[in-house]
Design a protein around this motif. Sequence first.
Motif, mmCIF file in Angstrom:
data_model
loop_
_atom_site.group_PDB
_atom_site.id
_atom_site.type_symbol
_atom_site.label_atom_id
_atom_site.label_comp_id
_atom_site.label_asym_id
_atom_site.label_seq_id
_atom_site.Cartn_x
_atom_site.Cartn_y
_atom_site.Cartn_z
ATOM 1 N N SER A 46 31.047 -40.209 42.971
ATOM 2 C CA SER A 46 31.691 -40.565 41.491
ATOM 3 C C SER A 46 32.044 -38.694 40.789
ATOM 4 O O SER A 46 33.324 -38.855 39.811
ATOM 5 C CB SER A 46 30.275 -40.940 40.006
ATOM 6 O OG SER A 46 29.526 -40.015 40.166
ATOM 7 N N LYS A 47 31.404 -38.136 41.323
ATOM 8 C CA LYS A 47 31.499 -36.444 40.331
ATOM 9 C C LYS A 47 32.522 -36.450 41.532
ATOM 10 O O LYS A 47 33.684 -36.380 40.582
ATOM 11 C CB LYS A 47 30.662 -35.471 40.588
ATOM 12 C CG LYS A 47 29.314 -35.424 39.906
ATOM 13 C CD LYS A 47 28.685 -34.985 39.762
ATOM 14 C CE LYS A 47 27.679 -35.304 38.985
ATOM 15 N NZ LYS A 47 26.273 -34.252 39.266
ATOM 16 N N SER A 50 35.976 -38.452 40.394
ATOM 17 C CA SER A 50 36.586 -38.162 39.163
ATOM 18 C C SER A 50 36.751 -36.457 38.881
ATOM 19 O O SER A 50 37.543 -35.981 37.994
ATOM 20 C CB SER A 50 34.971 -37.948 37.937
ATOM 21 O OG SER A 50 34.459 -36.168 38.557
#
Length: 52
Positions: A46-47, A50
Amino acid sequence: MEKAMLSAHGIGYETYKREHDIRMNVEMKREENYKKGQQLFADLESKLHSNI
């Protein structure tokens, strides 16, 4: 397999096969480690997404 069991869990494979309580403890720890790894992967993924 014997060396892997000894290094990872501190017990021999024969003991693992014979002792139900020990086997259940090992399997619970494996499941916990698996879940932690999956959560770590999801967090990193997810990092990564993003930042795009």
